[in-house]
Design a protein around this motif. Structure first.
Motif, PDB file in Angstrom:
ATOM      1  N   SER A 212      42.075  32.964  35.965  1.00  0.00           N
ATOM      2  CA  SER A 212      40.724  33.422  36.283  1.00  0.00           C
ATOM      3  C   SER A 212      40.768  34.933  36.423  1.00  0.00           C
ATOM      4  CB  SER A 212      40.250  32.781  37.581  1.00  0.00           C
ATOM      5  OG  SER A 212      40.214  31.391  37.427  1.00  0.00           O
ATOM      6  N   LEU A 213      40.350  35.611  35.373  1.00  0.00           N
ATOM      7  CA  LEU A 213      40.452  37.073  35.371  1.00  0.00           C
ATOM      8  C   LEU A 213      39.153  37.675  35.913  1.00  0.00           C
ATOM      9  CD1 LEU A 213      42.344  39.374  34.623  1.00  0.00           C
ATOM     10  CD2 LEU A 213      41.457  39.289  32.289  1.00  0.00           C
ATOM     11  N   HIS A 214      38.072  37.394  35.274  1.00  0.00           N
ATOM     12  CA  HIS A 214      36.720  37.759  35.733  1.00  0.00           C
ATOM     13  C   HIS A 214      36.390  39.252  35.750  1.00  0.00           C
ATOM     14  CE1 HIS A 214      36.279  33.568  36.446  1.00  0.00           C
ATOM     15  NE2 HIS A 214      36.874  33.523  37.611  1.00  0.00           N
ATOM     16  N   ALA A 215      37.389  40.113  35.629  1.00  0.00           N
ATOM     17  CA  ALA A 215      37.108  41.549  35.510  1.00  0.00           C
ATOM     18  C   ALA A 215      38.355  42.238  34.985  1.00  0.00           C
ATOM     19  CB  ALA A 215      36.724  42.137  36.862  1.00  0.00           C
ATOM     20  N   THR A 220      36.352  46.305  40.125  1.00  0.00           N
ATOM     21  CA  THR A 220      35.466  45.137  40.035  1.00  0.00           C
ATOM     22  C   THR A 220      36.201  43.872  40.455  1.00  0.00           C
ATOM     23  OG1 THR A 220      34.526  46.224  38.089  1.00  0.00           O
ATOM     24  CG2 THR A 220      33.827  43.964  38.517  1.00  0.00           C
ATOM     25  N   ARG A 221      37.445  43.729  40.003  1.00  0.00           N
ATOM     26  CA  ARG A 221      38.153  42.467  40.298  1.00  0.00           C
ATOM     27  C   ARG A 221      38.424  42.324  41.792  1.00  0.00           C
ATOM     28  NH1 ARG A 221      43.124  39.384  39.889  1.00  0.00           N
ATOM     29  NH2 ARG A 221      42.558  37.398  38.925  1.00  0.00           N
ATOM     30  N   ARG A 223      36.664  43.490  44.139  1.00  0.00           N
ATOM     31  CA  ARG A 223      35.396  43.199  44.792  1.00  0.00           C
ATOM     32  C   ARG A 223      35.054  41.707  44.667  1.00  0.00           C
ATOM     33  NH1 ARG A 223      30.006  45.272  42.092  1.00  0.00           N
ATOM     34  NH2 ARG A 223      28.676  43.807  43.204  1.00  0.00           N
ATOM     35  N   LEU A 224      35.338  41.139  43.514  1.00  0.00           N
ATOM     36  CA  LEU A 224      35.010  39.735  43.276  1.00  0.00           C
ATOM     37  C   LEU A 224      36.057  38.789  43.847  1.00  0.00           C
ATOM     38  CD1 LEU A 224      33.906  39.887  39.507  1.00  0.00           C
ATOM     39  CD2 LEU A 224      32.400  39.691  41.511  1.00  0.00           C
ATOM     40  N   MET A 225      37.326  39.210  43.762  1.00  0.00           N
ATOM     41  CA  MET A 225      38.432  38.315  44.092  1.00  0.00           C
ATOM     42  C   MET A 225      39.413  39.031  45.024  1.00  0.00           C
ATOM     43  SD  MET A 225      39.078  36.906  40.213  1.00  0.00           S
ATOM     44  CE  MET A 225      40.091  35.503  40.685  1.00  0.00           C
ATOM     45  N   PRO A 226      39.349  38.748  46.311  1.00  0.00           N
ATOM     46  CA  PRO A 226      40.222  39.428  47.279  1.00  0.00           C
ATOM     47  C   PRO A 226      41.705  39.368  46.903  1.00  0.00           C
ATOM     48  CG  PRO A 226      38.615  38.064  48.411  1.00  0.00           C
ATOM     49  CD  PRO A 226      38.422  37.812  46.950  1.00  0.00           C
ATOM     50  N   VAL A 227      42.095  38.320  46.182  1.00  0.00           N
ATOM     51  CA  VAL A 227      43.507  38.165  45.807  1.00  0.00           C
ATOM     52  C   VAL A 227      43.986  39.367  44.980  1.00  0.00           C
ATOM     53  CG1 VAL A 227      43.017  36.851  43.687  1.00  0.00           C
ATOM     54  CG2 VAL A 227      45.166  36.492  44.858  1.00  0.00           C
ATOM     55  N   ASN A 228      43.045  40.039  44.322  1.00  0.00           N
ATOM     56  CA  ASN A 228      43.419  41.167  43.471  1.00  0.00           C
ATOM     57  C   ASN A 228      43.861  42.395  44.270  1.00  0.00           C
ATOM     58  OD1 ASN A 228      43.438  42.079  40.570  1.00  0.00           O
ATOM     59  ND2 ASN A 228      42.227  43.735  41.471  1.00  0.00           N
ATOM     60  N   ARG A 229      43.447  42.471  45.522  1.00  0.00           N
ATOM     61  CA  ARG A 229      43.759  43.675  46.320  1.00  0.00           C
ATOM     62  C   ARG A 229      45.263  43.812  46.520  1.00  0.00           C
ATOM     63  NH1 ARG A 229      38.879  42.099  50.365  1.00  0.00           N
ATOM     64  NH2 ARG A 229      37.303  42.203  48.721  1.00  0.00           N
ATOM     65  N   ALA A 230      45.955  42.693  46.553  1.00  0.00           N
ATOM     66  CA  ALA A 230      47.402  42.747  46.777  1.00  0.00           C
ATOM     67  C   ALA A 230      48.185  42.955  45.477  1.00  0.00           C
ATOM     68  CB  ALA A 230      47.854  41.458  47.446  1.00  0.00           C
ATOM     69  N   VAL A 231      47.604  42.549  44.359  1.00  0.00           N
ATOM     70  CA  VAL A 231      48.402  42.525  43.130  1.00  0.00           C
ATOM     71  C   VAL A 231      47.916  43.528  42.081  1.00  0.00           C
ATOM     72  CG1 VAL A 231      49.195  41.073  41.235  1.00  0.00           C
ATOM     73  CG2 VAL A 231      48.996  40.106  43.506  1.00  0.00           C
ATOM     74  N   ASP A 263      29.798  42.678  32.923  1.00  0.00           N
ATOM     75  CA  ASP A 263      29.355  42.308  31.578  1.00  0.00           C
ATOM     76  C   ASP A 263      29.004  43.498  30.673  1.00  0.00           C
ATOM     77  OD1 ASP A 263      27.074  43.032  32.967  1.00  0.00           O
ATOM     78  OD2 ASP A 263      25.874  41.303  32.335  1.00  0.00           O
ATOM     79  N   SER A 264      29.524  44.676  30.978  1.00  0.00           N
ATOM     80  CA  SER A 264      29.192  45.841  30.144  1.00  0.00           C
ATOM     81  C   SER A 264      30.086  45.903  28.904  1.00  0.00           C
ATOM     82  CB  SER A 264      29.376  47.135  30.954  1.00  0.00           C
ATOM     83  OG  SER A 264      30.752  47.365  31.169  1.00  0.00           O
ATOM     84  N   ASP A 265      29.643  46.664  27.908  1.00  0.00           N
ATOM     85  CA  ASP A 265      30.468  46.865  26.712  1.00  0.00           C
ATOM     86  C   ASP A 265      31.790  47.548  27.072  1.00  0.00           C
ATOM     87  OD1 ASP A 265      28.779  45.620  24.999  1.00  0.00           O
ATOM     88  OD2 ASP A 265      27.786  47.449  24.297  1.00  0.00           O
ATOM     89  N   ALA A 266      31.720  48.498  27.988  1.00  0.00           N
ATOM     90  CA  ALA A 266      32.948  49.205  28.385  1.00  0.00           C
ATOM     91  C   ALA A 266      33.952  48.219  28.971  1.00  0.00           C
ATOM     92  CB  ALA A 266      32.618  50.300  29.408  1.00  0.00           C
ATOM     93  N   GLN A 267      33.460  47.233  29.727  1.00  0.00           N
ATOM     94  CA  GLN A 267      34.377  46.238  30.306  1.00  0.00           C
ATOM     95  C   GLN A 267      34.924  45.299  29.225  1.00  0.00           C
ATOM     96  OE1 GLN A 267      31.478  45.493  33.309  1.00  0.00           O
ATOM     97  NE2 GLN A 267      32.934  45.871  34.975  1.00  0.00           N
ATOM     98  N   ALA A 268      34.096  45.011  28.221  1.00  0.00           N
ATOM     99  CA  ALA A 268      34.602  44.202  27.093  1.00  0.00           C
ATOM    100  C   ALA A 268      35.715  44.962  26.371  1.00  0.00           C
ATOM    101  CB  ALA A 268      33.469  43.863  26.134  1.00  0.00           C
TER     102      ALA A 268
END
Ligand code: SAH
Length: 350
Positions: A212-215, A220-221, A223-231, A263-268
Protein backbone atom coordinates in the motif's frame (compact mmCIF):
# COMPACT_ATOMS: atom_id res chain seq x y z
CA UNK A 1 -7.28 -25.74 26.05
CA UNK A 2 -5.64 -26.27 22.68
CA UNK A 3 -6.67 -24.28 19.59
CA UNK A 4 -6.37 -27.41 17.49
CA UNK A 5 -7.20 -25.82 14.12
CA UNK A 6 -4.15 -23.57 14.43
CA UNK A 7 -1.91 -26.65 14.56
CA UNK A 8 -0.01 -27.95 11.56
CA UNK A 9 -0.47 -31.60 10.71
CA UNK A 10 3.04 -32.33 12.02
CA UNK A 11 2.20 -30.69 15.34
CA UNK A 12 -0.99 -32.73 15.56
CA UNK A 13 0.99 -35.84 14.83
CA UNK A 14 3.38 -35.12 17.69
CA UNK A 15 0.46 -34.34 19.98
CA UNK A 16 -1.26 -37.63 19.21
CA UNK A 17 1.94 -39.58 19.75
CA UNK A 18 2.47 -37.91 23.12
CA UNK A 19 -1.01 -39.02 24.04
CA UNK A 20 -0.46 -42.63 23.04
CA UNK A 21 -2.42 -42.37 19.79
CA UNK A 22 -1.32 -43.43 16.31
CA UNK A 23 0.01 -40.50 14.32
CA UNK A 24 -2.27 -41.18 11.33
CA UNK A 25 -5.05 -39.66 13.39
CA UNK A 26 -3.49 -36.29 12.63
CA UNK A 27 -4.43 -36.47 8.97
CA UNK A 28 -8.00 -37.48 9.78
CA UNK A 29 -8.51 -34.71 12.31
CA UNK A 30 -6.82 -32.16 10.06
CA UNK A 31 -9.17 -33.06 7.19
CA UNK A 32 -12.27 -32.81 9.37
CA UNK A 33 -11.24 -29.44 10.76
CA UNK A 34 -10.47 -27.96 7.37
CA UNK A 35 -13.84 -29.15 6.08
CA UNK A 36 -15.48 -27.03 8.73
CA UNK A 37 -16.82 -29.46 11.34
CA UNK A 38 -18.07 -27.73 14.44
CA UNK A 39 -17.58 -30.52 17.01
CA UNK A 40 -15.34 -33.52 17.62
CA UNK A 41 -18.49 -35.66 17.67
CA UNK A 42 -18.76 -35.23 13.90
CA UNK A 43 -15.37 -36.91 13.36
CA UNK A 44 -17.02 -40.26 12.73
CA UNK A 45 -13.89 -42.23 11.84
CA UNK A 46 -12.31 -41.58 15.26
CA UNK A 47 -12.89 -43.90 18.23
CA UNK A 48 -15.27 -42.49 20.80
CA UNK A 49 -12.54 -42.42 23.45
CA UNK A 50 -10.39 -40.22 21.25
CA UNK A 51 -13.24 -37.83 20.53
CA UNK A 52 -13.76 -37.65 24.28
CA UNK A 53 -10.08 -36.90 24.91
CA UNK A 54 -10.08 -34.18 22.26
CA UNK A 55 -13.15 -32.47 23.60
CA UNK A 56 -11.53 -32.34 27.04
CA UNK A 57 -8.22 -30.94 25.83
CA UNK A 58 -9.01 -28.89 22.73
CA UNK A 59 -11.61 -26.63 21.19
CA UNK A 60 -12.74 -25.98 17.65
CA UNK A 61 -13.10 -22.34 16.61
CA UNK A 62 -16.49 -21.76 14.99
CA UNK A 63 -17.43 -18.23 13.97
CA UNK A 64 -21.12 -17.40 13.74
CA UNK A 65 -22.70 -15.10 11.19
CA UNK A 66 -23.45 -11.85 12.98
CA UNK A 67 -24.50 -10.08 9.79
CA UNK A 68 -24.50 -11.00 6.14
CA UNK A 69 -25.08 -8.61 3.29
CA UNK A 70 -25.45 -9.58 -0.35
CA UNK A 71 -24.86 -6.93 -3.00
CA UNK A 72 -27.68 -6.57 -5.47
CA UNK A 73 -25.24 -5.07 -7.92
CA UNK A 74 -22.70 -7.86 -8.29
CA UNK A 75 -23.42 -10.66 -5.81
CA UNK A 76 -20.55 -9.71 -3.50
CA UNK A 77 -21.21 -11.06 -0.01
CA UNK A 78 -19.97 -9.41 3.11
CA UNK A 79 -19.88 -11.34 6.35
CA UNK A 80 -19.52 -9.99 9.83
CA UNK A 81 -18.43 -12.96 11.93
CA UNK A 82 -18.61 -13.19 15.68
CA UNK A 83 -15.80 -15.20 17.24
CA UNK A 84 -15.53 -17.20 20.50
CA UNK A 85 -14.61 -14.20 22.58
CA UNK A 86 -17.36 -11.98 21.18
CA UNK A 87 -15.14 -9.91 18.88
CA UNK A 88 -16.25 -9.43 15.29
CA UNK A 89 -14.35 -9.43 12.02
CA UNK A 90 -15.26 -8.97 8.38
CA UNK A 91 -14.79 -11.17 5.33
CA UNK A 92 -15.83 -10.36 1.77
CA UNK A 93 -16.57 -12.87 -0.98
CA UNK A 94 -16.10 -11.43 -4.46
CA UNK A 95 -17.00 -13.14 -7.70
CA UNK A 96 -14.62 -12.60 -10.56
CA UNK A 97 -14.43 -14.29 -13.93
CA UNK A 98 -11.22 -15.98 -12.84
CA UNK A 99 -12.87 -17.45 -9.74
CA UNK A 100 -14.20 -16.62 -6.33
CA UNK A 101 -11.96 -14.51 -4.17
CA UNK A 102 -12.24 -14.11 -0.45
CA UNK A 103 -10.85 -11.07 1.33
CA UNK A 104 -9.86 -11.97 4.89
CA UNK A 105 -9.04 -10.02 8.04
CA UNK A 106 -6.02 -10.82 10.20
CA UNK A 107 -6.57 -8.66 13.29
CA UNK A 108 -9.49 -7.25 15.25
CA UNK A 109 -8.94 -3.59 14.40
CA UNK A 110 -5.56 -2.21 13.36
CA UNK A 111 -2.78 -0.12 14.85
CA UNK A 112 -1.38 1.37 11.67
CA UNK A 113 -3.49 4.52 11.76
CA UNK A 114 -3.86 5.23 8.01
CA UNK A 115 -6.10 8.29 7.92
CA UNK A 116 -8.37 7.08 5.11
CA UNK A 117 -9.06 3.63 6.57
CA UNK A 118 -12.08 2.71 8.69
CA UNK A 119 -10.40 -0.40 10.16
CA UNK A 120 -7.97 1.53 12.26
CA UNK A 121 -10.38 3.94 13.94
CA UNK A 122 -10.59 2.06 17.24
CA UNK A 123 -7.00 0.77 17.19
CA UNK A 124 -6.09 -2.89 17.42
CA UNK A 125 -8.03 -5.05 19.85
CA UNK A 126 -6.08 -8.25 19.25
CA UNK A 127 -4.38 -10.44 16.66
CA UNK A 128 -6.32 -13.28 15.08
CA UNK A 129 -5.18 -16.84 15.58
CA UNK A 130 -4.25 -18.79 12.43
CA UNK A 131 -7.45 -20.80 12.90
CA UNK A 132 -9.55 -17.65 12.90
CA UNK A 133 -8.03 -16.42 9.65
CA UNK A 134 -8.54 -19.87 8.13
CA UNK A 135 -12.13 -20.02 9.39
CA UNK A 136 -13.00 -17.05 7.25
CA UNK A 137 -12.19 -19.10 4.16
CA UNK A 138 -13.70 -22.35 5.44
CA UNK A 139 -16.98 -20.89 6.68
CA UNK A 140 -17.44 -18.45 3.81
CA UNK A 141 -17.17 -21.45 1.52
CA UNK A 142 -19.51 -23.47 3.69
CA UNK A 143 -22.13 -20.75 4.13
CA UNK A 144 -22.16 -19.56 0.53
CA UNK A 145 -21.79 -22.97 -1.08
CA UNK A 146 -19.25 -21.38 -3.41
CA UNK A 147 -15.80 -22.82 -3.94
CA UNK A 148 -13.06 -20.33 -3.20
CA UNK A 149 -10.01 -20.28 -5.39
CA UNK A 150 -8.25 -17.04 -4.42
CA UNK A 151 -7.45 -15.27 -1.19
CA UNK A 152 -6.49 -11.67 -0.60
CA UNK A 153 -5.31 -10.55 2.82
CA UNK A 154 -6.79 -7.10 2.45
CA UNK A 155 -9.41 -7.12 5.16
CA UNK A 156 -9.06 -5.63 8.62
CA UNK A 157 -5.55 -5.57 10.10
CA UNK A 158 -1.93 -5.49 9.04
CA UNK A 159 -0.65 -8.96 8.10
CA UNK A 160 2.99 -8.05 8.78
CA UNK A 161 2.00 -7.00 12.32
CA UNK A 162 0.70 -10.53 12.96
CA UNK A 163 3.53 -12.20 11.10
CA UNK A 164 3.86 -15.64 12.68
CA UNK A 165 0.15 -16.38 12.71
CA UNK A 166 -0.28 -15.16 9.16
CA UNK A 167 2.53 -17.45 8.00
CA UNK A 168 0.96 -20.32 9.86
CA UNK A 169 -2.36 -19.55 8.18
CA UNK A 170 -0.66 -19.59 4.77
CA UNK A 171 0.88 -22.98 5.51
CA UNK A 172 -2.48 -24.36 6.64
CA UNK A 173 -4.58 -23.05 3.77
CA UNK A 174 -1.99 -24.27 1.27
CA UNK A 175 -1.95 -27.82 2.64
CA UNK A 176 -3.08 -30.60 0.25
CA UNK A 177 -5.16 -32.22 3.00
CA UNK A 178 -6.87 -28.93 3.67
CA UNK A 179 -8.19 -26.28 1.28
CA UNK A 180 -5.11 -26.68 -0.91
CA UNK A 181 -5.10 -23.12 -2.21
CA UNK A 182 -1.88 -22.45 -4.11
CA UNK A 183 0.44 -19.61 -3.08
CA UNK A 184 0.05 -18.08 -6.52
CA UNK A 185 -3.62 -17.63 -5.72
CA UNK A 186 -2.89 -15.68 -2.54
CA UNK A 187 -2.11 -11.97 -2.13
CA UNK A 188 -0.82 -10.41 1.06
CA UNK A 189 -1.17 -6.68 1.44
CA UNK A 190 1.01 -4.56 3.71
CA UNK A 191 1.34 -0.89 4.59
CA UNK A 192 5.10 -1.44 4.43
CA UNK A 193 6.71 -2.86 7.58
CA UNK A 194 10.11 -3.23 5.97
CA UNK A 195 11.84 -5.65 8.34
CA UNK A 196 8.93 -8.03 8.03
CA UNK A 197 8.93 -7.72 4.24
CA UNK A 198 12.59 -8.77 4.33
CA UNK A 199 11.71 -11.75 6.52
CA UNK A 200 8.90 -12.72 4.17
CA UNK A 201 11.27 -12.50 1.20
CA UNK A 202 13.56 -15.04 2.86
CA UNK A 203 10.73 -17.56 2.91
CA UNK A 204 10.60 -17.46 -0.89
CA UNK A 205 6.85 -18.01 -1.05
CA UNK A 206 5.24 -17.67 -4.46
CA UNK A 207 2.45 -15.44 -3.20
CA UNK A 208 1.79 -11.92 -4.48
CA UNK A 209 2.89 -9.11 -2.22
CA UNK A 210 0.82 -5.95 -2.43
CA UNK A 211 2.32 -2.83 -0.98
CA UNK A 212 0.00 0.00 0.00
CA UNK A 213 1.99 2.93 -1.29
CA UNK A 214 -0.67 5.63 -1.74
CA UNK A 215 1.86 8.44 -2.25
CA UNK A 216 5.26 8.77 -3.92
CA UNK A 217 6.66 11.48 -1.64
CA UNK A 218 7.37 11.41 2.09
CA UNK A 219 5.38 14.49 2.91
CA UNK A 220 2.12 13.12 1.50
CA UNK A 221 2.73 9.52 2.54
CA UNK A 222 3.58 10.44 6.13
CA UNK A 223 0.44 12.50 6.31
CA UNK A 224 -1.71 9.62 5.09
CA UNK A 225 0.15 6.73 6.70
CA UNK A 226 1.90 7.25 10.05
CA UNK A 227 3.99 4.12 9.38
CA UNK A 228 5.90 6.16 6.80
CA UNK A 229 7.32 8.55 9.40
CA UNK A 230 9.68 5.86 10.65
CA UNK A 231 10.75 4.43 7.31
CA UNK A 232 10.22 6.71 4.36
CA UNK A 233 9.44 6.00 0.72
CA UNK A 234 13.04 5.47 -0.37
CA UNK A 235 13.76 2.75 2.15
CA UNK A 236 10.42 1.11 1.41
CA UNK A 237 11.18 1.02 -2.32
CA UNK A 238 14.65 -0.42 -1.61
CA UNK A 239 12.99 -3.16 0.40
CA UNK A 240 10.53 -3.84 -2.41
CA UNK A 241 13.37 -4.08 -4.90
CA UNK A 242 15.12 -6.60 -2.63
CA UNK A 243 11.88 -8.54 -2.32
CA UNK A 244 11.63 -8.86 -6.06
CA UNK A 245 15.28 -9.84 -6.43
CA UNK A 246 14.97 -12.53 -3.76
CA UNK A 247 11.62 -14.03 -4.74
CA UNK A 248 11.32 -13.22 -8.44
CA UNK A 249 7.75 -12.11 -7.74
CA UNK A 250 6.64 -8.70 -8.93
CA UNK A 251 5.02 -6.46 -6.41
CA UNK A 252 1.62 -4.92 -6.84
CA UNK A 253 1.46 -1.34 -5.55
CA UNK A 254 -1.85 -0.13 -4.21
CA UNK A 255 -2.68 3.49 -4.62
CA UNK A 256 -5.97 4.89 -3.25
CA UNK A 257 -6.79 7.98 -5.26
CA UNK A 258 -7.64 10.96 -3.07
CA UNK A 259 -8.86 14.25 -4.43
CA UNK A 260 -6.18 16.94 -4.36
CA UNK A 261 -3.89 14.90 -2.11
CA UNK A 262 -2.06 12.31 -4.20
CA UNK A 263 -3.56 12.60 -7.68
CA UNK A 264 -1.50 15.27 -9.45
CA UNK A 265 0.49 14.74 -12.65
CA UNK A 266 3.67 15.58 -10.75
CA UNK A 267 2.91 12.75 -8.31
CA UNK A 268 2.25 10.36 -11.21
CA UNK A 269 5.66 11.32 -12.64
CA UNK A 270 7.34 10.78 -9.29
CA UNK A 271 5.59 7.44 -8.83
CA UNK A 272 6.75 6.32 -12.26
CA UNK A 273 10.32 7.29 -11.41
CA UNK A 274 10.18 5.23 -8.19
CA UNK A 275 9.24 2.17 -10.19
CA UNK A 276 12.04 2.55 -12.73
CA UNK A 277 14.17 -0.52 -12.92
CA UNK A 278 11.84 -2.93 -11.21
CA UNK A 279 8.89 -4.74 -12.75
CA UNK A 280 5.88 -3.76 -10.71
CA UNK A 281 2.28 -3.00 -11.27
CA UNK A 282 0.16 -0.15 -9.90
CA UNK A 283 -3.40 -0.81 -8.80
CA UNK A 284 -5.32 2.44 -8.56
CA UNK A 285 -8.15 2.24 -6.06
CA UNK A 286 -10.95 4.79 -6.20
CA UNK A 287 -11.11 5.99 -2.57
CA UNK A 288 -14.00 4.56 -0.66
CA UNK A 289 -15.73 7.36 1.07
CA UNK A 290 -15.58 7.36 4.83
CA UNK A 291 -18.24 9.49 6.42
CA UNK A 292 -16.86 12.28 8.61
CA UNK A 293 -13.62 12.28 6.63
CA UNK A 294 -12.45 15.37 4.75
CA UNK A 295 -10.78 13.09 2.19
CA UNK A 296 -12.74 12.69 -1.01
CA UNK A 297 -12.38 10.36 -4.00
CA UNK A 298 -10.18 11.69 -6.79
CA UNK A 299 -11.75 12.85 -10.04
CA UNK A 300 -8.53 12.28 -11.96
CA UNK A 301 -8.18 8.49 -11.84
CA UNK A 302 -8.09 8.02 -15.62
CA UNK A 303 -5.71 10.92 -16.20
CA UNK A 304 -3.40 9.60 -13.49
CA UNK A 305 -3.49 6.15 -15.03
CA UNK A 306 -2.70 7.52 -18.48
CA UNK A 307 0.14 9.59 -17.12
CA UNK A 308 1.67 6.50 -15.50
CA UNK A 309 1.25 4.55 -18.71
CA UNK A 310 2.95 7.30 -20.69
CA UNK A 311 6.02 6.49 -18.58
CA UNK A 312 5.69 2.79 -19.35
CA UNK A 313 4.23 1.83 -15.97
CA UNK A 314 1.34 -0.64 -16.04
CA UNK A 315 -1.57 0.61 -14.01
CA UNK A 316 -5.05 -0.79 -13.57
CA UNK A 317 -8.08 0.72 -11.89
CA UNK A 318 -9.70 -1.54 -9.35
CA UNK A 319 -13.27 -2.35 -10.15
CA UNK A 320 -15.56 -1.44 -7.32
CA UNK A 321 -17.55 -4.37 -5.95
CA UNK A 322 -20.21 -4.37 -3.27
CA UNK A 323 -20.65 -0.61 -3.33
CA UNK A 324 -24.12 -0.95 -1.83
CA UNK A 325 -23.12 -3.07 1.18
CA UNK A 326 -20.27 -1.31 3.02
CA UNK A 327 -17.96 -3.89 1.50
CA UNK A 328 -14.74 -2.03 2.06
CA UNK A 329 -12.19 -1.91 4.78
CA UNK A 330 -13.72 -2.14 8.21
CA UNK A 331 -16.89 -0.29 7.37
CA UNK A 332 -19.30 -2.96 8.54
CA UNK A 333 -17.49 -3.60 11.80
CA UNK A 334 -17.35 0.12 12.42
CA UNK A 335 -21.09 0.38 11.93
CA UNK A 336 -21.63 -2.45 14.37
CA UNK A 337 -19.33 -0.84 16.93
CA UNK A 338 -21.36 2.34 16.76
CA UNK A 339 -24.63 0.45 17.14
CA UNK A 340 -26.18 -0.83 20.32
CA UNK A 341 -24.36 -4.13 20.54
CA UNK A 342 -20.67 -3.92 21.27
CA UNK A 343 -18.63 -5.90 18.84
CA UNK A 344 -14.88 -5.94 18.94
CA UNK A 345 -14.26 -4.06 22.15
CA UNK A 346 -13.59 -6.81 24.59
CA UNK A 347 -9.91 -7.31 24.10
CA UNK A 348 -9.83 -10.77 25.63
CA UNK A 349 -7.40 -13.07 23.95
CA UNK A 350 -7.95 -16.68 23.06
N1 SAH B 1 -2.96 -3.39 6.33
C1 SAH B 1 -2.83 -3.85 4.99
C2 SAH B 1 -4.06 -4.53 4.42
C3 SAH B 1 -5.42 -3.96 4.72
S1 SAH B 1 -6.21 -2.76 3.76
C4 SAH B 1 -2.38 -2.73 4.09
O1 SAH B 1 -2.27 -1.62 4.56
O2 SAH B 1 -2.09 -2.97 2.93
C5 SAH B 1 -6.24 -3.21 2.08
C6 SAH B 1 -6.07 -2.02 1.17
O3 SAH B 1 -7.19 -1.11 1.21
C7 SAH B 1 -4.85 -1.19 1.52
O4 SAH B 1 -4.17 -0.82 0.36
C8 SAH B 1 -5.49 0.02 2.17
O5 SAH B 1 -4.61 1.11 2.19
C9 SAH B 1 -6.71 0.21 1.32
N2 SAH B 1 -7.74 1.10 1.90
C10 SAH B 1 -8.05 1.30 3.19
N3 SAH B 1 -9.04 2.21 3.31
C11 SAH B 1 -9.37 2.59 2.05
C12 SAH B 1 -10.33 3.48 1.53
N4 SAH B 1 -11.14 4.20 2.30
N5 SAH B 1 -10.39 3.62 0.18
C13 SAH B 1 -9.58 2.89 -0.64
N6 SAH B 1 -8.67 2.02 -0.19
C14 SAH B 1 -8.55 1.87 1.14
Amino acid sequence: MIDIKSMTQEEMSAYFQENGQPSFRAKQVFQWLHRGVTSFEEMSNLPKSLRQMLSEQAYITVPTVERKQVSKLDGTIKYLWRMRDGNCIETVLMRYKHGNTVCVSCQVGCNMGCVFCASTLGGKVRDLAASEILDQVIFTQKDSGEEISNIVMMGIGEPMDNFDRVLRFLELVNHPDGLNIGMRHISVSTCGLVQRIDRLAEMGLQLTLSVSLHAPDDETRSRLMPVNRAVGVEKLMDTCRRYFETTGRRISYEYAMIDGVNDSDAQADLLASLLKGQPGHVNLIPLNNIEESPLKPSRRVRQFQQRLESHGVTATVRRKLGGDIDASCGQLRKKQMQGSEPCGRKGTSL
